[in-house]
Design a protein around this motif. Structure first.
Motif, PDB file in Angstrom:
ATOM      1  N   TRP A   1      40.001  29.008  -0.014  1.00 35.32           N
ATOM      2  CA  TRP A   1      40.605  27.929  -0.801  1.00 35.32           C
ATOM      3  C   TRP A   1      39.525  27.333  -1.688  1.00 35.32           C
ATOM      4  O   TRP A   1      38.407  27.052  -1.228  1.00 35.32           O
ATOM      5  CB  TRP A   1      41.179  26.845   0.102  1.00 35.32           C
ATOM      6  CG  TRP A   1      42.467  27.206   0.754  1.00 35.32           C
ATOM      7  CD1 TRP A   1      42.656  27.648   2.034  1.00 35.32           C
ATOM      8  CD2 TRP A   1      43.772  27.171   0.156  1.00 35.32           C
ATOM      9  NE1 TRP A   1      43.976  27.894   2.272  1.00 35.32           N
ATOM     10  CE2 TRP A   1      44.704  27.588   1.129  1.00 35.32           C
ATOM     11  CE3 TRP A   1      44.255  26.803  -1.106  1.00 35.32           C
ATOM     12  CZ2 TRP A   1      46.074  27.674   0.888  1.00 35.32           C
ATOM     13  CZ3 TRP A   1      45.613  26.883  -1.352  1.00 35.32           C
ATOM     14  CH2 TRP A   1      46.511  27.310  -0.357  1.00 35.32           C
TER      15      TRP A   1
ATOM     16  N   ARG B   1      38.968  24.520  -5.240  1.00 38.65           N
ATOM     17  CA  ARG B   1      39.601  23.441  -5.986  1.00 38.65           C
ATOM     18  C   ARG B   1      38.849  23.202  -7.285  1.00 38.65           C
ATOM     19  O   ARG B   1      37.662  23.484  -7.396  1.00 38.65           O
ATOM     20  CB  ARG B   1      39.667  22.158  -5.163  1.00 38.65           C
ATOM     21  CG  ARG B   1      38.333  21.541  -4.810  1.00 38.65           C
ATOM     22  CD  ARG B   1      38.540  20.369  -3.850  1.00 38.65           C
ATOM     23  NE  ARG B   1      37.278  19.720  -3.485  1.00 38.65           N
ATOM     24  CZ  ARG B   1      37.176  18.775  -2.550  1.00 38.65           C
ATOM     25  NH1 ARG B   1      38.263  18.363  -1.881  1.00 38.65           N
ATOM     26  NH2 ARG B   1      36.003  18.236  -2.280  1.00 38.65           N
TER      27      ARG B   1
ATOM     28  N   TYR C   1      44.286  23.052  -6.358  1.00 39.64           N
ATOM     29  CA  TYR C   1      43.814  23.886  -5.254  1.00 39.64           C
ATOM     30  C   TYR C   1      44.332  25.306  -5.445  1.00 39.64           C
ATOM     31  O   TYR C   1      45.539  25.515  -5.658  1.00 39.64           O
ATOM     32  CB  TYR C   1      44.274  23.316  -3.915  1.00 39.64           C
ATOM     33  CG  TYR C   1      43.448  22.130  -3.480  1.00 39.64           C
ATOM     34  CD1 TYR C   1      43.569  20.908  -4.132  1.00 39.64           C
ATOM     35  CD2 TYR C   1      42.531  22.238  -2.444  1.00 39.64           C
ATOM     36  CE1 TYR C   1      42.793  19.816  -3.767  1.00 39.64           C
ATOM     37  CE2 TYR C   1      41.754  21.154  -2.057  1.00 39.64           C
ATOM     38  CZ  TYR C   1      41.887  19.953  -2.724  1.00 39.64           C
ATOM     39  OH  TYR C   1      41.123  18.867  -2.348  1.00 39.64           O
TER      40      TYR C   1
END
Length: 121
Positions: free
Chosen positions: A36, A38, A93
């Motif tokens: 992940w 961002r 994200y």
């Protein structure tokens, strides 16, 4: 190649929680390293959390103890549980996947379109 689609973003108040999901398609999911990331307006993309094929994880210092990354290979889905959210967590994200482990570096081959998270104080 893996196709990725994020969901679960939205608005939360400081101290609140959100859970992001990333649905993967393609038969290489279970063999992929996942992460992940961002990106806030005007800022570089930064790694948030990664998970390897055996479930090993790594986190950015800014989210340690608050965020948890997990994966369900049977459902071809990656998750990010975000607790104790702060306004500085506000960003787009994105999930990422690759057969090479890039850890928190944004060098993954495959990317989703992203889901927006906005945290208000």
């Amino acid at each position: 190649q893996v196709q990725l689609a994020e969901s679960g973003g939205g608005s939360a108040q400081s101290g609140g929680s959100l859970r992001l999901s990333c649905a993967a398609s393609g038969d290489t999911y279970s063999n992929s390293y996942m992460g992940w990331f961002r990106q806030a307006p005007g800022r570089e993309r930064e790694g948030v959390a990664t998970i390897d094929t055996y479930g090993g994880t790594d986190y950015a210092d800014s989210v340690k103890g608050r965020f948890t990354i997990s994966r369900d290979n049977a459902k071809n889905t990656l998750y990010l549980q975000m607790n104790s959210l702060k306004p500085e967590d506000t960003a787009m994200y994105l999930c990422a996947a690759d057969r090479t482990n890039w850890w928190l570096l944004p060098r993954y081959k495959n990317w989703g379109q992203g889901t927006q998270v906005t945290v208000s104080s």
